[in-house]
Design an enzyme around this catalytic site. Structure first.
Site, PDB file in Angstrom:
ATOM      1  N   ASP A 166      38.844  48.193  33.462  1.00 32.49           N
ATOM      2  CA  ASP A 166      38.614  46.758  33.394  1.00 32.49           C
ATOM      3  C   ASP A 166      37.640  46.393  34.498  1.00 32.49           C
ATOM      4  OD1 ASP A 166      40.180  46.101  31.429  1.00 32.49           O
ATOM      5  OD2 ASP A 166      41.772  45.149  32.556  1.00 32.49           O
TER       6      ASP A 166
ATOM      7  N   ASP B 254      45.453  45.181  32.557  1.00 32.61           N
ATOM      8  CA  ASP B 254      46.395  44.295  33.232  1.00 32.61           C
ATOM      9  C   ASP B 254      47.016  43.317  32.261  1.00 32.61           C
ATOM     10  OD1 ASP B 254      44.164  42.892  32.685  1.00 32.61           O
ATOM     11  OD2 ASP B 254      43.672  42.348  34.741  1.00 32.61           O
TER      12      ASP B 254
ATOM     13  N   ASP C 153      46.442  44.672  26.581  1.00 32.11           N
ATOM     14  CA  ASP C 153      45.977  46.030  26.877  1.00 32.11           C
ATOM     15  C   ASP C 153      47.039  47.069  26.554  1.00 32.11           C
ATOM     16  OD1 ASP C 153      43.525  45.234  27.855  1.00 32.11           O
ATOM     17  OD2 ASP C 153      44.286  44.920  29.870  1.00 32.11           O
TER      18      ASP C 153
END
Length: 1212
Positions: free
Chosen positions: A461, A782, A786
C-alpha cells in the site's frame, strides 16, 4: 424505571425469571436477551415494540442512556458482569510440562533404546553358575572377569537411560516454551483490540474484554463486532454476516427494519451506535463456541475471524456461483484446513520431517544389517569354526552378547536419525519470532516467518506504509484561484469559507478529531481517518474551529449519510436546514466528484456554471500539477434540495449529481524517511516492490519516484485500475492468465485500484508460470477490503496502527509500527531461518554419514563398534540439541539481502552443501579408519580391537572417540557458512550462544574423557595424545579451505546429488523435465481430459455433499473441536484457503505421488513438470482433488503449483 410504564409486558414476560432479574435489579434477564438476539429482521422489531415499547424502553430496563451510555461506575460495571457475564470465552488449559514429557517419550527410537537399555541392565546382573565356566563358554568370557569390571556391566544401561531422559527433557522444555511464547503473543494481539464505547457522554476506547451489557458502542466501517447488540441509530450500515450465516451478500441494517447486530460479523459500510445486549458465552459467537466443546481459547475469538472476510465485494465478483449453502458445504474441507493451521507446522518443517524420516529409514536398514552381521559372525565363529557346543549355563552370556550387538545396532539408528531437525526448526523459528517482535513484526503464524525469506514480490500500500500517514493540506483551489500554500482566511469570501467549513466539519466521521499534542513541541495528534484529519487541519489553518459546527448539528441530527466505500470513492452527508429544505455536502476523489459538478463557486462565493471544458482545464491546470507533486487531491462540493417533495434518497445516481464545487484541496502525505533505503535493499535482494494504491496515478507515480520504486528511464508500467482491467480481461470480462502475464512483470504502480484489483494482481502473480520458480508474494494491507488479497498472498502484512480488525485477522504478520522497513527486516529474518536450517543440516548430515559408516564397518570388521552406545548418544546430543541451538540462533546479517531469493523449488541441500558434506565426511572417515587400524602403532599403545565383553576401556578407542568429537566441534565452525565463503570466523562473536556452546562442549568433552571412565568407555589421555587429537580436529578447518577452493563446476556429479535430494524415488526424473518442454499435443489433450473428468466427478461430489449438509444439522461432524482454530472456518469459501499458500520445495521425497490412487493416472513425466497454466484457485478442480485424494496425505500434487490438475479455464 421502565418497568412501571410497561408493567403489563413486564409481568407477562417475567414470570419464569423474576428471581434472577431482581437480584441484579435490571428489568430484563440473560435468557430474555438471548431469546431476543435469536430473532432477525422485522420479527425482532415487533418483539422489541411488544416487550419494551421501543429502544428507549429497552435501554431503561438495562439502566443505560442511548446518548450518554453507562456512567462507568465501578460497582455498576461489576454487577453487570455478575448478572450478564464478561466478554470473554474462558481459554483452554495449556498442556502441562508432564504431558509434554509424555508426548516426547512417544518417539519410536527412544522407545527402542529404552527397551534395549532395560534388557542390558537386567542381563548385566546375571552371573553364570560356577567360576570355571569361563573357558567352556569360549571367547564369550575371555579375560573379562577382573572383579570390578563385571560389576560395571550395569553402567551402560543406566547411561543410556540417562541420556534418553536428557533428550526427553530438552524436547519437552522446548515445546513448553514455544507454547508459552505463542500464548504470550496471542494475549498481546488481544490487548491491542480496542473498541469505541460511550461512557458518561464521552467516547472512549475500551479493551474488548471490558465491554458489558448495557454499554453503548460506536460502530464504523471496518469494525469487527465484539458483542451482540441492537442498533439504536445507523447511517447506511451494511454488515457482512457470512461468518455466521454463510450468506455472502451484505445485510443492510436499520433501527426500524433489522436492528440485530451479531458478534463476529464485520461492518462493511457506514456507521452507527448499538446497545450491547449479549457478551462472552451468551453472544452468538460464544454460543457456537460452547457447542464446539466450550472454551476454545479466547485468542480463537480473534482467530476465528481469520477465515471469513472472503465474501467482500471482491469474492462476489470472483465467485458468481456461490450459494447460501456454501457454508455447510465447505465444512469438511475447512476441518482439514484447520488442522493445518492449528499445528503451525511450516512448509520447511514438513520438508525436514520428510527428510528425517528418509534418513531414519536408511539408518534402520543400516542398523538391521549391522546387527545381523554381528550375530552371524559371532555364531559362525564360535559354533562352526571352533566347533563349540551350546552350553545351557552359558546361554545368558550369549544373550548378553546378542544384547550388546542389539545395542550397537540401535546406536547406529540413534545416530542416523536426525531428531534434532524438527528441534532446530522450532528453535530457529521461535528465536526469530521473538527477535522479530523487537523489529516491530508481530508474527501470527510461525511459518510466515520462513516463507518471507523466499519472497520475490511485495505489493505494498502507499498510505501509511510507504508514507507517514500524517495528512496535511498544503495547497488548495478556491474561488477561481490556485493557492500553492494555505491562504490567509481574509483572501477568501465569507460565503465560500462558511460553506467550506460546514462541508468539512459535518461531512466527516464525528470520531475523526485533531487533539492537542501529547508532548511539548510535538505535532497535534490525528485521531480517526487521516484524510479527514488533513481536511479538519485545513479548517484549523483557516482560523476556524470544527467543534462548534458539530455541536450545533450532533450526529443523531444528520438526516442521511452515504459513507465512503471503494465503489463510491466519495462520502456525502445530508442535513435538514431550518426552513425544511435539505443540503447535501460531498467530498471525494477530485476527478470523480468534479465529474458530477455542474456549478462551481466563484471569487464572491456565488455559484457559476461549470462546463465540461472548464473541467478539462481544471484537471490540466490544477489537479495534474498537484498530483505530480505527489499530493492527493480531494474535491469538496455541495447541493441543495427542496424540502417538498422530499427527494428519493435511495436513488443514489440522481442524488449524487448536479453538485456545486466549493474547492479542491491538495493533501500531502510525506514519504517515510527510511523507506527509500529499504526499497533499495529489497531490489538488491531480488525482490520486486510494487505499489498498489487507491490514489490517482500522478500522485502515485510521484511518490513511487520519491521512494525509488521506479527510476526514470527504466522500462516499467504505471497504470490505473481501469487500464489494468482492460489489459487483463477478455471480451467476456474474465481474467486471462496469458494477458496477466503480459502485464505483471513490468507493472510497478497500480493506481486507483479497487480491492478486487489488488486480489486479482496477487492471484495473477502467484499463478503465473512465466518464471521457472513460482513467485512468492507478500502483500501489505490495512483496510477491510484488503482481506481477500492478504489471505491470498503467501504472506499478508497488516498494519498494527492503521489496520482494521478485519485486515489483522486475515494477515500472517502484523507490522506494529506500520513501517515498510520492518518488512525488509522480516525478509532478513526469513532468509536467516532458512540459512540456519541449512547450516544445521550440513553439520548434522556430515556427522550422520561418518558415524553410521564408522559404526557399521567397525562392527563388521572388528565385531565391535569403535564408538560405544553412550558415546554415540553424547555425539548425538552435541550434534542435535546443542548444534541446533548454536547454529539456529545465528543473528541475520546484511549479507543475506545481497543475494536473490532461493525460490520455492530449490532443494534444501544445495550443491555447495553436498560438496561440503562429502568432503568433510571423507576427511573424517580417513582419519578415523587410520586411527582404528594403525592407531596402536602410531601411538605405540595396546590395540583396542577384538576386546572381550566387559573388558576395561582402551586408550586406543578413547583416542578415536576424542578425535571424532573434536572433528565435529571444529566442523561446527565450518558449518557456519554454507555459500562457500572463506572466512568461517566472520561475525562469530556476534553470537554469544554459539561461542558458549562450542567452549562448553569442549569442556564437557575433557571431563568425559578424563573422568568418564567405564560409563563412557574412556580412559584418561595424557597431554601429548590430547595434542594430537586436537591437531586432527583443527585439520577440519584447513580441510574446509581446501574444499572451498574446489569449484562446483568441476564436480559434475554434485548436480546429480542435488537433484537426487529432490526425487529419491524417481532418479530418472531430471531427464523427463527436459523432455517435458516438448510435451506433444496429444498429451496436452489427455491432460485436459483429466481435468474435465475431475471436474465432472467433483460436481457430483459437491451435489452429494450439499444433500448431506442439509440432511445433517449444522453442527454434526464437528467431532474434533480442538482441530479447528475458529468457529468460522467451516463457513468459508475455498477461495482463500490456507492450503493455497503452502510452498512446494522438492526435497528428498515425493512419495505421496506414488501412494495416491487418485493421482496415479497422471503420467509420471507430468507430475514433476510445470503445468501449462496452474490455476491454484480453480475451486472446482481444487476441491475435486481434495475429495478424491485420501485426506491424510495432502499430496504435493494437490496443493503445489506443479500439478497438471490446477489448470486454468482458458486451457480448457
Amino acid at each position: 424505571m421502565g418497568d412501571l410504564t410497561n408493567s403489563d409486558y413486564y409481568s407477562k414476560n417475567q414470570r419464569n425469571d423474576v428471581s434472577s432479574n431482581h437480584e441484579g435489579g435490571f428489568g430484563v434477564s440473560v435468557m430474555e436477551l438471548r431469546e431476543l438476539m435469536e430473532l432477525r429482521g422485522s420479527e425482532a422489531v415487533v418483539k422489541i415494540q411488544e416487550e419494551y415499547g421501543d429502544m428507549d424502553g429497552l435501554c431503561q430496563r438495562l439502566k443505560t442512556s442511548p446518548t450518554e451510555g453507562l456512567t462507568g461506575d465501578a460497582t455498576d460495571l461489576d454487577k453487570r458482569k455478575e448478572v450478564y457475564g464478561e466478554n470473554l470465552i474462558p481459554p483452554k488449559k495449556p498442556k502441562t510440562f508432564l504431558q509434554l514429557v509424555w508426548e516426547a517419550l512417544q518417539d519410536v527410537t527412544l522407545i527402542i533404546l529404552e527397551v534395549a537399555a532395560l534388557i542390558s541392565l537386567g542381563l548385566s546382573f546375571y552371573q553364570p553358575p560356577g567360576g570355571d565356566s569361563g573357558e567352556s563358554c569360549g571367547t564369550a568370557a575371555a579375560g573379562a572377569e577382573d572383579e570390578g569390571e563385571a560389576e560395571a556391566g550395569w553402567i551402560e544401561g543406566v547411561a543410556i537411560l540417562l541420556s534418553v531422559v536428557c533428550v526427553v527433557l530438552v524436547t519437552a522444555f522446548n515445546d513448553w516454551s514455544k507454547e508459552k511464547q505463542f500464548r504470550g503473543l496471542q494475549s498481546r494481539i488481544e490487548q491491542e483490540q480496542k473498541f469505541q464505547v460511550v461512557r458518561g457522554a464521552q467516547v472512549i476506547q475500551l479493551p474488548v474484554a471490558d465491554i458489558v451489557v448495557g454499554d453503548i458502542a460506536q460502530i464504523k466501517y471496518g469494525d469487527l463486532l465484539p458483542t451482540d447488540g441492537v442498533l439504536i441509530q445507523g447511517n447506511d450500515l451494511k454488515i457482512d454476516e457470512s461468518s455466521l450465516t454463510g450468506e455472502s451478500d451484505h445485510v443492510k441494517k436499520a433501527a426500524d427494519r433489522d436492528p440485530m447486530l451479531l458478534s463476529g460479523t464485520h461492518v462493511m459500510e457506514g456507521s452507527g451506535r448499538m446497545l450491547v445486549t449479549a457478551v462472552g458465552v451468551n453472544s452468538q459467537t460464544g454460543i457456537i463456541f460452547t457447542l464446539l466443546g466450550a472454551g476454545e481459547p479466547v485468542e480463537e475469538e480473534k482467530k476465528e475471524k481469520k477465515v471469513k472476510k472472503q465474501d467482500g465485494a471482491a469474492a462476489m465478483e470472483m465467485q458468481p456461483l456461490k450459494s447460501a449453502e456454501g457454508g455447510e458445504m465447505e465444512e469438511k474441507e475447512e476441518k482439514k484446513k484447520a488442522n493445518v493451521s492449528k499445528k503451525e507446522k511450516s512448509v520447511l518443517q514438513g520438508k525436514l520431517t520428510k527428510l528425517a524420516v528418509q534418513i531414519g529409514k536408511a539408518g534402520l536398514v543400516m542398523s538391521a544389517i549391522t546387527v545381523i552381521i554381528l550375530v552371524l559372525y559371532f555364531a559362525v565363529d564360535n559354533f562352526v569354526l571352533q566347533k563349540r557346543p551350546w552350553l545351557t549355563e552359558c546361554t545368558p552370556i550369549y544373550v548378553q552378547y546378542f544384547v550388546k550387538f542389539f545395542i550397537i545396532g540401535v546406536t547406529v539408528l540413534v545416530v542416523a536419525v536426525p531428531e534434532g531437525l524438527p528441534l532446530a526448526v522450532t528453535i530457529s523459528l521461535a528465536y526469530s519470532v521473538k527477535k522479530m517482535m523487537k523489529d516491530n513484526n508481530l508474527v501470527r503464524h510461525l511459518d510466515a516467518c520462513e516463507t518471507m525469506g523466499n519472497a520475490t514480490a511485495i505489493c505494498s500500500d502507499k498510505t501509511g506504509t510507504l508514507t507517514t500517514n500524517r495528512m496535511t493540506a498544503v495547497a488548495c483551489y478556491v474561488g477561481d484561484v490556485h493557492y500553492k500554500e494555505i491562504p490567509d482566511p481574509g483572501l477568501l469570501s465569507v460565503k465560500s469559507l462558511d460553506i467550506l467549513v460546514n462541508a468539512i466539519s459535518l461531512n466527516s466521521a464525528y470520531t475523526t478529531k485533531i487533539l492537542p499534542a501529547t508532548k511539548e513541541g510535538g505535532l497535534p495528534m490525528q485521531v480517526g481517518n487521516k484524510t479527514e484529519c488533513g481536511l479538519l487541519g485545513l479548517v484549523l489553518d483557516l482560523k476556524r474551529d470544527y467543534q462548534p459546527v458539530r455541536n450545533q448539528i450532533p450526529e443523531e441530527k444528520l438526516y442521511k449519510v452515504y459513507t465512503f466505500n471503494s465503489v463510491r470513492k466519495s462520502m456525502s452527508t445530508v442535513i435538514k436546514l431550518p426552513d425544511g429544505s435539505f443540503r447535501m455536502y460531498s467530498k471525494g476523489a477530485s476527478e470523480i466528484v468534479l465529474k458530477k459538478c455542474t456549478k462551481i463557486l466563484n471569487q464572491e462565493g456565488e455559484p457559476r456554471v461549470f462546463r465540461p471544458r472548464d473541467k478539462d482545464e481544471m484537471v490540466k491546470k490544477v489537479i495534474e500539477p498537484m498530483a505530480c507533486d505527489g499530493l492527493r487531491t480531494i474535491c469538496v462540493a455541495y447541493r441543495d434540495f427542496p424540502g417538498d417533495p422530499e427527494p428519493l434518497w435511495d436513488n443514489e445516481n440522481d442524488i449524487l449529481n448536479e453538485l456545486t464545487a466549493v474547492c479542491v484541496v491538495g493533501i500531502e502525505d510525506p514519504v517515510r524517511p527510511e523507506v527509500p533505503s529499504a526499497i533499495v535493499r529489497c531490489q538488491r535482494a531480488g525482490i520486486t516492490v510494487r505499489m498498489v494504491t487507491g490514489d490517482n496515478i500522478n500522485t502515485a507515480r510521484a511518490i513511487a519516484i520519491k521512494c525509488g520504486i521506479i527510476h526514470p528511464g527504466e522500462d516499467f508500467l504505471c497504470i490505473d485500475g481501469k487500464e489494468f482491467n482492460r489489459r487483463i480481461r477478455n471480451e467476456k470480462g474474465e481474467v486471462e492468465q496469458e494477458r496477466m502475464d503480459k502485464v505483471w512483470p513490468k507493472l510497478r504502480v497500480l493506481a486507483r485500484s479497487s480491492p478486487t484489483d489488488k486480489h486479482t494482481l496477487v492471484k495473477g502473480i502467484i499463478d503465473s508460470c512465466l518464471t521457472d520458480q513460482r513467485q512468492v508474494v507478500a502483500v501489505t494491507g490495512d483496510g477491510t477490503n484488503d482481506g481477500p488479497a492478504l489471505k491470498k498472498a503467501d504472506v499478508g502484512f497488516a498494519m498494527g496502527i492503521a489496520g482494521t480488525d478485519v485486515a489483522k485477522e486475515a494477515s500472517d504478520i502484523i507490522l506494529t509500527d506500520d513501517n515498510f522497513s520492518s518488512i525488509v527486516k522480516a525478509v532478513m529474518w526469513g532468509r536467516n531461518v532458512y540459512d540456519s536450517i541449512s547450516k544445521f543440516l550440513q553439520f548434522q548430515l556430515t556427522v550422520n554419514v561418518v558415524a553410521v559408516i564408522v559404526a557399521f564397518t567397525g562392527a563388521c570388521i572388528t565385531q565391535d563398534s569403535p564408538l560405544k552406545a553412550v558415546q554415540m548418544l553424547w555425539v548425538n546430543l552435541i550434534m542435535d540439541t546443542f548444534a541446533s541451538l548454536a547454529l539456529a540462533t545465528e543473528p541475520p546479517t546484511e549479507a543475506l539481502l545481497m543475494r536473490k531469493p532461493y525460490g520455492r523449488n530449490k532443494p534444501l541441500i544445495s550443491s555447495t552443501m553436498t560438496k561440503n558434506i562429502l568432503g568433510h565426511g571423507i576427511y573424517q572417515l580417513v582419519i578415523i579408519f587410520s586411527l582404528l587400524f594403525v592407531g596402536e602403532q602410531i601411538f605405540d599403545i595396546d590395540s583396542g580391537r577384538h576386546a572381550p565383553l566387559h573388558s576395561p576401556p582402551s586408550e586406543h578407542y578413547t583416542i578415536i572417540f576424542n578425535t571424532f568429537v573434536l572433528m565435529q566441534l571444529f566442523n561446527e565452525i565450518n558449518a557456519r557458512k554454507i555459500h562457500g565463503e572463506r572466512n568461517v570466523f566472520d561475525g562469530i562473536f556476534r553470537n554469544p550462544i554459539f561461542c558458549s556452546i562450542v567452549f562448553g562442549t569442549f569442556a564437557i568433552q575433557i571431563v568425559i574423557v578424563q573422568f568418564g571412565g567405564k560409563p563412557f568407555s574412556c580412559t584418561p589421555l595424557d597431554l601429548e595424545k590430547w595434542g594430537w587429537c586436537t591437531f586432527l580436529g583443527l585439520g577440519e578447518l584447513v580441510w574446509g579451505q581446501v574444499i572451498a577452493t574446489i569449484p562446483n563446476s568441476k564436480l559434475r556429479f554434485l548436480r546429480g546429488a542435488g537433484q537426487l535430494t529432490k526425487k529419491n524415488e524417481m532418479p530418472g526424473d531430471e531427464d523427463m523435465n527436459e523432455d517435458n518442454e516438448e510435451i506433444d499435443h496429444a498429451e496436452r489433450e489427455l491432460r485436459r481430459g483429466q481435468v474435465l473428468w475431475f471436474r465432472g466427478l467433483n460436481r457430483i461430489q459437491t451435489q452429494i455433499r450439499v444433500v448431506n449438509a442439509f440432511r445433517s444439522s449444522l453442527y454434526e461432524g464437528l467431532e474434533k473441536p480442538d482441530s479447528r482454530p475458529s468457529i468460522h472456518n467451516f463457513m468459508t469459501h475455498p477461495e482463500f484457503r490456507i492450503e493455497d499458500t503452502t510452498p512446494h520445495i522438492p526435497l528428498i521425497d515425493d512419495t505421496d505421488l506414488e501412494e495416491d490412487p487418485a493421482l496415479r493416472m497422471i503420467p509420471q513425466s507430468q507430475t514433476g513438470s510445470q503445468p501449462q497454466s496452474p490455476n491454484k484457485n480453480n475451486n472446482a478442480v481444487d476441491s475435486g482433488i481434495n475429495l478424491t485424494i485420501d485426506t491424510t496425505s495432502k499430496s504435493a500434487a494437490s496443493s503445489g503449483p506443479a500439478s497438471p490438475l490446477h489448470s486454468l479455464e482458458t486451457s480448457l
